[in-house]
Scaffold this active site. Structure first.
Site, short mmCIF file in Angstrom:
data_model
loop_
_atom_site.label_atom_id
_atom_site.label_comp_id
_atom_site.label_asym_id
_atom_site.label_seq_id
_atom_site.Cartn_x
_atom_site.Cartn_y
_atom_site.Cartn_z
N LEU A 33 0.83 -1.22 0.00
CA LEU A 33 0.00 0.00 0.00
C LEU A 33 0.86 1.26 0.00
O LEU A 33 1.95 1.30 0.58
CB LEU A 33 -0.92 0.00 1.23
N HIS A 37 -3.45 4.33 -2.08
CA HIS A 37 -4.39 3.51 -1.32
C HIS A 37 -4.89 4.27 -0.08
O HIS A 37 -6.06 4.21 0.27
CB HIS A 37 -3.72 2.21 -0.86
N GLY A 150 -9.30 3.10 -7.42
CA GLY A 150 -8.60 4.23 -8.00
C GLY A 150 -8.86 4.35 -9.50
O GLY A 150 -8.96 3.35 -10.21
N LYS A 152 -6.72 5.27 -11.49
CA LYS A 152 -5.50 4.93 -12.21
C LYS A 152 -5.71 3.67 -13.03
O LYS A 152 -5.24 3.57 -14.16
CB LYS A 152 -4.33 4.73 -11.25
N ASP A 153 -6.44 2.71 -12.46
CA ASP A 153 -6.77 1.49 -13.21
C ASP A 153 -8.14 1.73 -13.86
O ASP A 153 -9.15 1.16 -13.44
CB ASP A 153 -6.78 0.29 -12.27
N GLN A 156 -10.08 -1.22 -15.34
CA GLN A 156 -10.59 -2.07 -14.25
C GLN A 156 -11.84 -1.44 -13.63
O GLN A 156 -12.84 -2.12 -13.39
CB GLN A 156 -9.50 -2.23 -13.19
N SER A 189 1.99 0.31 -6.88
CA SER A 189 2.83 -0.65 -6.14
C SER A 189 3.98 -1.13 -7.00
O SER A 189 5.02 -1.53 -6.50
CB SER A 189 1.98 -1.84 -5.69
#
Ligand code: PAF
Length: 291
Positions: A33, A37, A150, A152-153, A156, A189
């Site tokens: 994390l 996160h 997030g 960012k993805d 997803q 990560s």
């Protein structure tokens, strides 16, 4: 913050909370994390009475030859960050708890193929089916009213939103802004895979996306011209191998015929062992900013 490793214990703990009228939020993660996160957990803590952070490196979303074995694992730091950011429960299942019949023993598929074959799915064809299975299982284990992911993805997030809608999960999916380093690099990560030279070069992906946004703001409507300008920024960098840049519809993820403020700009660049992804909105409404 309580740490729970078994689904049954998690359900018992959260059933009690729900009976007492407490709202349950979940932040699904694979651990390692970071501040990104932490921002999700803080957001969940602002909205919910119970915040469950799940940490599970899901083997189903890694293909053979990907970084499942090398994926960073930092359980003590994850617990500390979760507690400090406002989590009330840390769910830390092992593989046998999540997949009692083994990772190859999952015979059910949950997938959104119309959104999963493009962009990341073009080079990771089984990835999002693995994500959908584990997120569906985590939703059943936790029973949250809200789940935080997030932006960012971005792909997803779009796929999970669609899965939730199509399968009527009683969960509100909350997309949260990408957290960035001061030089613009999206926190991930996997950034620990970057060596110092790669780390110095990595913000080029964000700069490329911003170049695309600036062109659209200046009136460019040809998506091929926007893609070419973004690609040129990456290709001028001393390191970094371009995988793709794209200008898409944010809901369908399909390439647009006409670029404009409603589009999403996405890209993926490989730096050595690290394959980095990033995206921004074309109109700046995602509040994209470094720092
Ligand atoms: O984004 C991630 O960390 C993972 O894909 C998720 C959503 C936790 C599923 O394993």
């Amino acid at each position: 913050m309580e740490t729970v490793t078994a689904v049954a214990a998690l359900r018992a703990r959260l059933d009690e909370a729900r009976c007492a009228g407490r709202r349950v939020g979940v932040v699904p993660t694979m651990g390692a994390l970071h501040e990104g996160h932490a921002s999700l957990v803080r957001r969940a803590a602002a909205d919910c009475d119970e915040v469950v952070v799940t940490v599970f490196v899901n083997p189903l979303q890694f293909a053979a030859g990907e970084d499942l074995g090398a994926y960073p694992r930092t359980p003590a730091e994850d617990a500390e960050l979760s507690a400090r950011s406002g989590a009330t429960v840390l769910f830390l299942p092992d593989e046998a708890e999540m997949y009692p019949d083994g990772r190859d023993g999952v015979l059910t598929s949950v997938a959104v193929p119309a959104l999963a074959g493009v962009l990341e799915g073009a080079s990771r064809p089984t990835h999002f089916a693995g994500v959908c299975v584990v997120v569906a299982k985590l939703f059943h284990a936790v029973g949250p009213c809200r789940a935080y992911f997030g932006e960012k993805d971005f792909q997803q997030l779009a796929i999970i939103r669609r899965m939730v809608r199509d399968l009527s999960f009683p969960v509100e999916v909350v997309g949260c802004p990408t957290s960035r380093e001061p030089d613009g690099l999206a926190r991930s990560s996997r950034n620990v895979y970057l060596d110092p030279d790669e780390r110095a070069a990595a913000p080029v992906l964000h700069r490329a996306l911003r170049e695309g946004r600036a062109l659209i703001a200046a009136g460019e409507t040809d998506p091929a011209a926007v893609r070419a300008a973004m690609a040129a920024v990456v290709e001028a960098s001393p390191s970094g191998e371009l995988d793709y840049v794209a200008v898409v519809d944010p809901l369908t993820l399909a390439p647009v015929e006409r670029a404009g403020p409603a589009c999403r700009l996405l890209g993926a660049v490989r730096f050595g062992r690290a394959r980095l992804i990033d995206n921004i909105s074309a109109d700046g409404s995602d509040g994209d900013r470094p720092g």
